[in-house]
Design a protein around this motif. Structure first.
Motif, PDB file in Angstrom:
ATOM      1  N   SER A  26      53.838  47.856  45.265  1.00  0.00           N
ATOM      2  CA  SER A  26      52.843  47.298  44.325  1.00  0.00           C
ATOM      3  C   SER A  26      52.270  48.062  43.301  1.00  0.00           C
ATOM      4  N   ALA A  27      52.018  47.504  42.231  1.00  0.00           N
ATOM      5  CA  ALA A  27      51.233  48.038  41.012  1.00  0.00           C
ATOM      6  C   ALA A  27      49.635  47.433  40.965  1.00  0.00           C
ATOM      7  N   LEU A  28      49.522  46.776  42.308  1.00  0.00           N
ATOM      8  CA  LEU A  28      47.858  46.576  42.401  1.00  0.00           C
ATOM      9  C   LEU A  28      47.476  47.424  43.711  1.00  0.00           C
ATOM     10  N   PRO A  29      46.115  47.654  43.818  1.00  0.00           N
ATOM     11  CA  PRO A  29      45.497  48.513  44.794  1.00  0.00           C
ATOM     12  C   PRO A  29      45.357  47.934  46.066  1.00  0.00           C
ATOM     13  N   VAL A  30      46.704  47.481  46.581  1.00  0.00           N
ATOM     14  CA  VAL A  30      46.940  46.667  47.923  1.00  0.00           C
ATOM     15  C   VAL A  30      46.368  47.543  49.025  1.00  0.00           C
ATOM     16  N   PHE A  31      46.499  48.694  48.952  1.00  0.00           N
ATOM     17  CA  PHE A  31      46.321  49.793  50.164  1.00  0.00           C
ATOM     18  C   PHE A  31      44.591  50.351  49.971  1.00  0.00           C
ATOM     19  N   GLY A  32      43.866  49.760  49.101  1.00  0.00           N
ATOM     20  CA  GLY A  32      42.448  50.324  48.782  1.00  0.00           C
ATOM     21  C   GLY A  32      42.463  51.223  48.026  1.00  0.00           C
ATOM     22  N   ARG A  33      43.187  51.393  46.844  1.00  0.00           N
ATOM     23  CA  ARG A  33      42.840  52.638  45.980  1.00  0.00           C
ATOM     24  C   ARG A  33      41.502  52.266  45.080  1.00  0.00           C
ATOM     25  N   GLY A  34      41.012  53.183  44.320  1.00  0.00           N
ATOM     26  CA  GLY A  34      39.902  53.053  43.559  1.00  0.00           C
ATOM     27  C   GLY A  34      40.367  52.043  42.489  1.00  0.00           C
ATOM     28  N   LEU A  35      39.210  51.356  41.871  1.00  0.00           N
ATOM     29  CA  LEU A  35      39.493  50.549  40.919  1.00  0.00           C
ATOM     30  C   LEU A  35      39.492  50.890  39.375  1.00  0.00           C
ATOM     31  N   GLY A  36      39.760  52.362  39.160  1.00  0.00           N
ATOM     32  CA  GLY A  36      39.800  52.858  37.603  1.00  0.00           C
ATOM     33  C   GLY A  36      38.469  53.287  37.108  1.00  0.00           C
ATOM     34  N   PRO A  37      38.560  54.199  36.351  1.00  0.00           N
ATOM     35  CA  PRO A  37      37.492  54.751  35.579  1.00  0.00           C
ATOM     36  C   PRO A  37      36.420  53.734  34.808  1.00  0.00           C
ATOM     37  N   ARG A  38      37.285  52.955  34.177  1.00  0.00           N
ATOM     38  CA  ARG A  38      36.396  51.754  33.383  1.00  0.00           C
ATOM     39  C   ARG A  38      35.561  50.789  34.384  1.00  0.00           C
ATOM     40  N   LEU A  39      36.233  50.327  35.677  1.00  0.00           N
ATOM     41  CA  LEU A  39      35.280  49.666  36.291  1.00  0.00           C
ATOM     42  C   LEU A  39      34.249  50.572  37.197  1.00  0.00           C
ATOM     43  N   MET A  40      34.484  51.926  37.414  1.00  0.00           N
ATOM     44  CA  MET A  40      33.598  52.784  37.931  1.00  0.00           C
ATOM     45  C   MET A  40      32.472  52.885  37.235  1.00  0.00           C
ATOM     46  N   GLN A  41      32.626  53.017  35.980  1.00  0.00           N
ATOM     47  CA  GLN A  41      31.511  53.169  35.040  1.00  0.00           C
ATOM     48  C   GLN A  41      30.514  51.767  34.892  1.00  0.00           C
ATOM     49  N   GLN A  42      31.134  50.631  35.288  1.00  0.00           N
ATOM     50  CA  GLN A  42      30.463  49.498  35.290  1.00  0.00           C
ATOM     51  C   GLN A  42      29.516  49.361  36.624  1.00  0.00           C
ATOM     52  N   GLY A  43      29.759  50.174  37.652  1.00  0.00           N
ATOM     53  CA  GLY A  43      29.168  50.159  38.949  1.00  0.00           C
ATOM     54  C   GLY A  43      30.171  49.809  40.104  1.00  0.00           C
ATOM     55  N   GLY A  44      31.453  49.697  39.938  1.00  0.00           N
ATOM     56  CA  GLY A  44      32.256  49.372  40.715  1.00  0.00           C
ATOM     57  C   GLY A  44      32.437  50.627  41.763  1.00  0.00           C
ATOM     58  N   GLY A  45      33.074  50.308  42.776  1.00  0.00           N
ATOM     59  CA  GLY A  45      33.413  51.367  43.877  1.00  0.00           C
ATOM     60  C   GLY A  45      34.801  51.208  44.215  1.00  0.00           C
ATOM     61  N   LEU A  46      35.231  51.950  45.631  1.00  0.00           N
ATOM     62  CA  LEU A  46      36.367  51.692  46.207  1.00  0.00           C
ATOM     63  C   LEU A  46      36.454  50.493  46.575  1.00  0.00           C
ATOM     64  N   GLN A  47      37.858  49.864  46.586  1.00  0.00           N
ATOM     65  CA  GLN A  47      38.079  48.702  47.177  1.00  0.00           C
ATOM     66  C   GLN A  47      38.954  48.815  48.543  1.00  0.00           C
ATOM     67  N   GLU A  48      38.377  47.762  49.251  1.00  0.00           N
ATOM     68  CA  GLU A  48      38.825  47.724  50.779  1.00  0.00           C
ATOM     69  C   GLU A  48      40.479  47.313  50.571  1.00  0.00           C
ATOM     70  N   PRO A  49      41.426  47.798  51.350  1.00  0.00           N
ATOM     71  CA  PRO A  49      42.637  47.238  51.664  1.00  0.00           C
ATOM     72  C   PRO A  49      42.640  45.661  51.568  1.00  0.00           C
ATOM     73  N   TRP A  50      43.639  45.000  51.041  1.00  0.00           N
ATOM     74  CA  TRP A  50      43.865  43.718  51.067  1.00  0.00           C
ATOM     75  C   TRP A  50      43.894  43.136  52.341  1.00  0.00           C
ATOM     76  N   VAL A  51      43.450  42.098  52.614  1.00  0.00           N
ATOM     77  CA  VAL A  51      43.635  41.335  54.199  1.00  0.00           C
ATOM     78  C   VAL A  51      45.025  41.501  54.453  1.00  0.00           C
ATOM     79  N   LEU A  52      45.720  40.991  53.764  1.00  0.00           N
ATOM     80  CA  LEU A  52      47.329  41.119  53.948  1.00  0.00           C
ATOM     81  C   LEU A  52      47.698  42.265  54.519  1.00  0.00           C
ATOM     82  N   ILE A  53      47.676  43.436  54.025  1.00  0.00           N
ATOM     83  CA  ILE A  53      47.840  44.944  54.358  1.00  0.00           C
ATOM     84  C   ILE A  53      47.235  45.250  55.756  1.00  0.00           C
ATOM     85  N   SER A  54      45.992  44.812  56.180  1.00  0.00           N
ATOM     86  CA  SER A  54      45.256  44.955  57.275  1.00  0.00           C
ATOM     87  C   SER A  54      46.027  44.033  58.371  1.00  0.00           C
TER      88      SER A  54
END
Length: 632
Positions: A183-211
């Motif tokens: 996938s090109a999306l962070p389905v395994f819970g990768r980071g949200l990218g520098p731009r979103l990190m600057q906006q206060g974002g953090g690491l994303q949980e794995p998608w429920v589907l993957i879990s």
């Protein structure tokens, strides 16, 4: 008694005795022959070829413990009838297994050994209104492998054969299948990218589907730049392959040709994957897209990347919040004859596309989900519009458009010239590119056996935002499904990762036969009813518009006083409204009369016709006998 009549009685008695002896002899001689004919509609007692294939490959005996509480008032009447049908199907399995299937029927009474065995096997007790508990389930085991169906319900009657066959296939397999996820999306819970990190974002949980997949399978991440799909992967799940390269498409092509199963969620408008719009000088974003350009073309399938589908029959919301491109598919939109789709319930498709085209030679297409005829493709620019702007210029296509399809058969490669060369930047001026000698890679040209690919024209449906509600209950993360999206994806993976014969299983016909004619009549009447309402609303809007025009001409000072023209418009509308209400009343009356008449004649046919036919047959037989006797 005269001599002639006595002879007639003797001959009749001798004939009956001879017929009895013939029947006994026939039963005795044919008893070794086990011939059975299934004359039911839909062949509900005939096992599918996939089931027979799974049973035929059993190497050691499989044991099924069938738990059903017996006795007067032990369980609801409808479940008692269903329990007998389950037992009949189990006996069909036992006959087809040729001695490799052992059926044990147990009666779990309170405080009995059978109740303890049911508890150990994971069979759940159900409560009656009286407070008594009954058991209705089964456990399938082979050696140390065990799979339980805790509760047998009539809601899954159409999937009973599939559930049993799947359980048998599971216990016969010792290792968990490996499922690859690309996938090109962070389905395994990768980071949200520098731009979103600057906006206060953090690491994303794995998608429920993957879990959820990790509970039942060995899940392995496959990079979007992969040049080969690992050999241990049996099923490849591709979610939104944005900017996929030709080399990676070739890797997927070879994976399918060597027998791998592919499930791909593509998307012409990935709402939850906003990418930077380089054509926007202000640095805006736009929804990304994903497809298999080369693979789809080779398979004879096309997906319009410039349109999303809008459907007024399955649109979400209403009024100003009506969103025709956010589809809530249910009922006839889902293929009830497919074992995966028959129990999905509903699917939420946000801004999805549709497929078209004719499958390539050797491939068969099965539509899993479709739109209604009241649908049409719309431009991406109005994909997220709601209310009146979203329906402006809406013209139904009159055709059902596939949203999810399954392709089966023998696939041919999309790359007849072999592995494509990766992209290389042009050499700098005055310099020659270094030529690296590459060994030719072996490339399959076509599949040797039956392959299977599922294509879905939407990827947003798998995101947590669309598929689940995540709640925090006393510090615990609780996941509540919103729809059948996760069930759909998990069931596809489960079907593809199991025995190949499972894919040939059909959804069995139901034993119940509802009166669909009455429902069709009600649906047609409802369409006419809604048409009348639409006509009434259109008249109202037209009259209000004319009133506003007349008021503007009369001037602001006289806006509150109705002119003769305005009064005529109002009277005209009131007259039309009264006529429409009268028509609606007549429509409801006719609907009730037609439905009641159909119900009455159906009861007459079911209750009266058969006895009348039997009586007529008896009278005809008696008359024929009397005629023969008189002739003698």
């Amino acid at each position: 008694m005269d001599k002639k009549r006595l002879e007639h009685l003797i001959y009749s008695a001798a004939g009956v005795a001879a017929l009895f002896l013939i029947l006994v002899a026939f039963n005795y001689l044919t008893s070794p022959v086990n011939a059975r004919i299934d004359l039911t509609e839909g062949h509900v007692y005939t096992l599918s070829a996939g089931t027979r294939a799974v049973l035929g490959r059993l190497e050691s005996p499989v044991r099924i413990r069938y738990y059903v509480t017996q006795g007067e008032g032990a369980m609801p009447v409808q479940l008692k009838t269903y329990a007998q049908r389950v037992e009949d199907l189990l006996n069909e399995f036992r006959r087809a297994a040729g001695g490799k299937l052992v059926i044990e029927k147990l009666n779990p009474q309170p405080d009995s050994d059978a109740e303890d065995s049911a508890t150990l096997d994971g069979i759940e007790g159900q409560l009656l209104n009286t407070g008594d508990k009954f058991y209705f389930g089964l456990a399938v085991s082979q050696l140390d492998q065990k799979v339980a169906i805790p509760v047998l319900t009539t809601e899954r009657e159409r999937l009973l054969e599939y559930d049993l066959t799947r359980a048998i296939a599971r216990v016969a397999t010792t290792e968990k299948p490996t499922v690859g996820v690309m996938s090109a999306l962070p389905v395994f819970g990768r980071g949200l990218g520098p731009r979103l990190m600057q906006q206060g974002g953090g690491l994303q949980e794995p998608w429920v589907l993957i879990s959820e997949l990790k509970r039942d399978f060995n899940v392995k991440e496959v990079e979007m730049s992969a040049e080969k799909i690992p050999d241990d992967i049996k099923v490849l799940l591709v979610i939104h392959p944005r900017d996929i390269s030709e080399v990676t498409q070739w890797a997927i092509d070879q994976f399918v040709l060597r027998g791998g199963k592919l499930i791909a969620f593509l998307d012409p408008y990935a709402y939850f994957d906003q990418q930077r719009d380089f054509q926007n000088p202000l640095g805006g974003t736009q929804a990304a897209q994903s497809t298999f350009y080369t693979l789809l073309k080779a398979w004879g399938i096309d997906m319009d990347m410039s349109k999303v589908i809008a459907d007024m029959s399955y649109a979400s919301g209403q009024g100003s919040r009506l969103l025709p491109t956010l589809l809530s598919l249910s009922g006839t939109a889902l293929n009830a004859d497919d074992v995966v789709m028959s129990q999905v319930g509903s699917l939420l498709i946000p801004f999805g596309g549709t497929f078209s085209g004719k499958p390539a030679a050797g491939l068969t297409e099965t539509v899993l989900a479709r739109t209604s005829p009241n649908s049409m493709p719309v431009d991406l620019i109005i994909a997220t519009l709601s209310g009146e702007p979203s329906t402006r210029g809406f013209k139904p296509s009159g055709t059902e458009n596939p949203i999810a399809i399954r392709l089966t058969g023998k696939f041919k490669t999309a790359y007849p010239d072999g592995k494509p060369k990766p992209y290389a930047p042009p050499p700098e001026k005055g310099k020659e590119a270094a030529k690296a000698e590459e060994k030719p890679v072996a490339s399959l040209k076509e599949s040797t056996g039956e392959g299977a690919v599922v294509l879905v024209a939407d990827a947003d449906m798998l995101t947590d935002n669309a598929a689940v509600d995540i709640q925090d209950v006393f510090g615990q993360r609780v996941v509540v499904p919103r729809n059948g999206n996760l069930n759909f994806a998990q069931s596809l993976v489960e079907q593809f990762s199991g025995d190949d014969a499972l894919m040939s299983l059909r959804s069995r016909a139901a034993f119940s036969r509802p009166l669909t004619v009455v429902k069709d009549m009600e649906a047609r009447a409802q369409q006419s009813y809604l048409g009348k309402i639409k006509e009434l609303e259109d008249n109202l809007q037209e009259t209000q518009k004319k009133l506003e025009d007349l008021q503007k001409r009369r001037g602001q000072a006289q806006a509150t006083i109705l002119s003769p023209e305005q009064q005529a418009e109002v009277d005209n509308f009131r007259k039309k409204a009264a006529e429409t209400k009268k028509d609606l009343k007549e429509l409801r009356k006719n609907l009730r009369q037609d439905a009641d008449a159909l119900e009455f004649w159906t009861k007459v046919a079911n209750i009266g016709v058969m006895p009348v036919l039997v009586a007529l047959a008896g009278i005809g037989l008696a008359l024929a006998k009397r005629k023969r006797a008189a002739a003698r």
